[in-house]
Write an enzyme that holds these catalytic residues in place. Structure first.
Site, PDB file in Angstrom:
ATOM      1  N   PHE A 151      -6.194  -7.175   3.102  1.00 28.46           N
ATOM      2  CA  PHE A 151      -7.239  -6.304   3.611  1.00 28.46           C
ATOM      3  C   PHE A 151      -6.616  -5.004   4.106  1.00 28.46           C
ATOM      4  O   PHE A 151      -5.659  -5.028   4.900  1.00 28.46           O
ATOM      5  CB  PHE A 151      -7.987  -6.972   4.766  1.00 28.46           C
ATOM      6  N   SER A 152      -7.142  -3.856   3.655  1.00 28.95           N
ATOM      7  CA  SER A 152      -6.702  -2.535   4.099  1.00 28.95           C
ATOM      8  C   SER A 152      -5.213  -2.338   3.797  1.00 28.95           C
ATOM      9  O   SER A 152      -4.822  -2.307   2.633  1.00 28.95           O
ATOM     10  CB  SER A 152      -7.031  -2.349   5.586  1.00 28.95           C
ATOM     11  N   SER A 153      -4.347  -2.230   4.807  1.00 21.97           N
ATOM     12  CA  SER A 153      -2.908  -2.135   4.533  1.00 21.97           C
ATOM     13  C   SER A 153      -2.445  -3.315   3.699  1.00 21.97           C
ATOM     14  O   SER A 153      -1.612  -3.178   2.795  1.00 21.97           O
ATOM     15  CB  SER A 153      -2.120  -2.087   5.845  1.00 21.97           C
TER      16      SER A 153
END
Length: 466
Positions: A151-153
């Site tokens: 998720f995200s990074s």
């Protein structure tokens, strides 16, 4: 290798007469599966922490998921928070989860430095692959079923890992990420690429593909299947990156950028598939309208589990060249996926229409799995469970009370024919909120299927098998 684990010990002290006094120590049963930190797992140049989760019912040849946290996150935070559906499914399907954790102050993964964007470059990806090798050696992991999601990074790192180690990962699922190399800053200290984050880095599919191939020079094998999720109003990692990811991975998989299949699994989702139209397409993108940088949301990980193959249905390797004759399906309001058997966890028997009947109102039942047409179901984008291509699983009389018979009926748009296939194995009615239930916990042929309050018991858990 040393493993840090909290152990719960108990003792019972029995009192004896004074002349024969003794202490009797009795150990309590072993603790249930828990998130465990591992040290000394191998080459780890950037000092990552490794955590692992091995469910009590781990399979004899389990799949492995590498689950990667967001900036500012941690392994326990994703394990107990927005990655929890992966954990619930691990308990059901018996796969192992490895959770890397950043120790640098930013708590963001290195998707920006020259070291981090080269296989064997001496950064986070080296440590993560050491974790994979550790888990594979100690838990007899099926090397053909190693997956990555984040998720995200962690989504950015998912792209990096899949590009650097295409020979290790079978598939990946990225929630709110960017293409591999997009976040490059040319520095190990400059960690933020505002151009990429803002959607100002756009390239051709060939350019993105070449950038990924440069991360593992000389490799000529297959690349992983990839699934991408992105909120259309994301301002943290611009929605533009969603399209750039699809460019990169269709190119790496030798595919056209024109989808062969488009549908809407939910009203604000648009799903496109590339290369083939099945649940485990070579590349899949899901765009979520009206949503920003806040993925995953409820129900989404269940789709990722099916795409990856963590539910026990591993996919075939992606094609090495674009298909030349696959027609583009014409989307309908309820385009079906491929038919599957729905198998009761408790009984091992299949959800069946008795005698392959096509009569409206026939109540479904359990029966020995035999592959007949009355046991083949498709979960459509409209959340119907369709049999024969024109009949649907139906709560009789639109009933919403315990004991309502689950029947077949001509398909229509009613919510009493809509079903949520949940990560914990239950199948619940959209209208009633009740679960498909083998009546009275029966396991024999002919056991009737009804609706009942969801309780997590084995007679309410089902596995979809191709």
């Amino acid at each position: 290798m040393p493993v840090k684990r909290l152990l719960r010990l108990g003792a019972v002290v029995a009192a004896m007469p004074l002349l024969a006094m003794a202490m009797l120590m009795v150990a309590q049963p072993a603790a249930a599966a828990s998130l465990t930190q591992v040290t000394g797992f191998g080459n780890n140049p950037s000092g990552l922490n490794m955590y692992i989760y091995v469910p009590d019912n781990v399979g004899p040849r389990p799949a492995l998921l590498v689950l990667i946290h967001y900036c500012g996150g941690s392994a326990p935070a994703i394990f107990n928070g927005n990655g929890r559906d992966y954990v619930t499914a691990a308990n059901r399907y018996g796969y192992v989860i490895v959770l890397p954790e950043v120790t640098r102050s930013s708590k963001c993964f290195d998707v920006y430095s020259p070291q981090g964007l080269r296989r064997g470059g001496g950064s986070d990806s080296d440590g993560i692959i050491s974790m994979v090798n550790y888990a594979k050696q100690r838990h007899n992991v099926d090397p053909g079923r190693v997956y990555v999601s984040g998720f995200s990074s962690g989504a950015m790192m998912t792209n990096v890992m899949a590009a650097q180690y295409p020979d290790v990962f079978a598939a990946g699922s990225s929630f709110s990420g960017v293409p591999a190399t997009c976040f490059a800053t040319g520095s190990s200290t400059n960690t933020w690429n505002s151009q990429c984050a803002g959607g100002q880095l756009t390239r051709t599919a060939q350019q993105w593909g070449d950038a990924a191939r440069a991360m593992y020079p000389g490799y000529s094998g297959r690349y992983p299947r990839m699934q991408f999720w992105h909120g259309a109003t994301d301002t943290t990692l611009s929605y533009v990156n969603f399209g750039e990811e699809i460019k990169q991975w269709t190119n790496l998989n030798g595919l056209s950028q024109t989808p062969v299949f488009t549908d809407r699994p939910q009203s604000n989702w648009t799903r496109t598939r590339y290369g083939d139209s099945g649940t485990q397409a070579a590349v899949e993108g899901i765009s979520i309208s009206g949503v920003g940088h806040e993925l995953p949301q409820a129900g989404q990980i269940a789709y990722a589990i099916s795409f990856l193959g963590l539910d026990g249905t591993p996919g075939t390797p992606p094609p090495t060249s674009p298909p030349t004759s696959t027609p583009t399906p014409t989307p309908t309001s309820n385009p079906p996926t491929s038919g599957v058997a729905i198998v009761g966890d408790q009984s091992g028997r299949c959800l069946q229409v008795p005698n392959a009947s096509t009569t409206n109102g026939v109540q479904t039942q359990l029966w020995d799995c035999n592959g007949s047409t009355g046991q083949r179901w498709t979960h459509t984008s409209g959340r119907q469970l369709m049999v024969y291509g024109n009949k649907c699983l139906d709560a009789n009389g639109a009933g919403t009370s315990n004991g309502t018979a689950v029947i077949i009926w001509d398909c229509h748009a009613g919510t009493n024919q809509q079903w949520n296939v949940n990560a914990n194995g239950s199948i619940s009615g959209v209208q009633s909120g009740l679960c498909l239930d083998a009546n009275a916990a029966g396991t024999g042929n002919g056991t009737k299927i009804i609706l009942w309050s969801c309780n997590g018991q084995p007679n309410q858990r089902w596995t979809m098998r191709g």
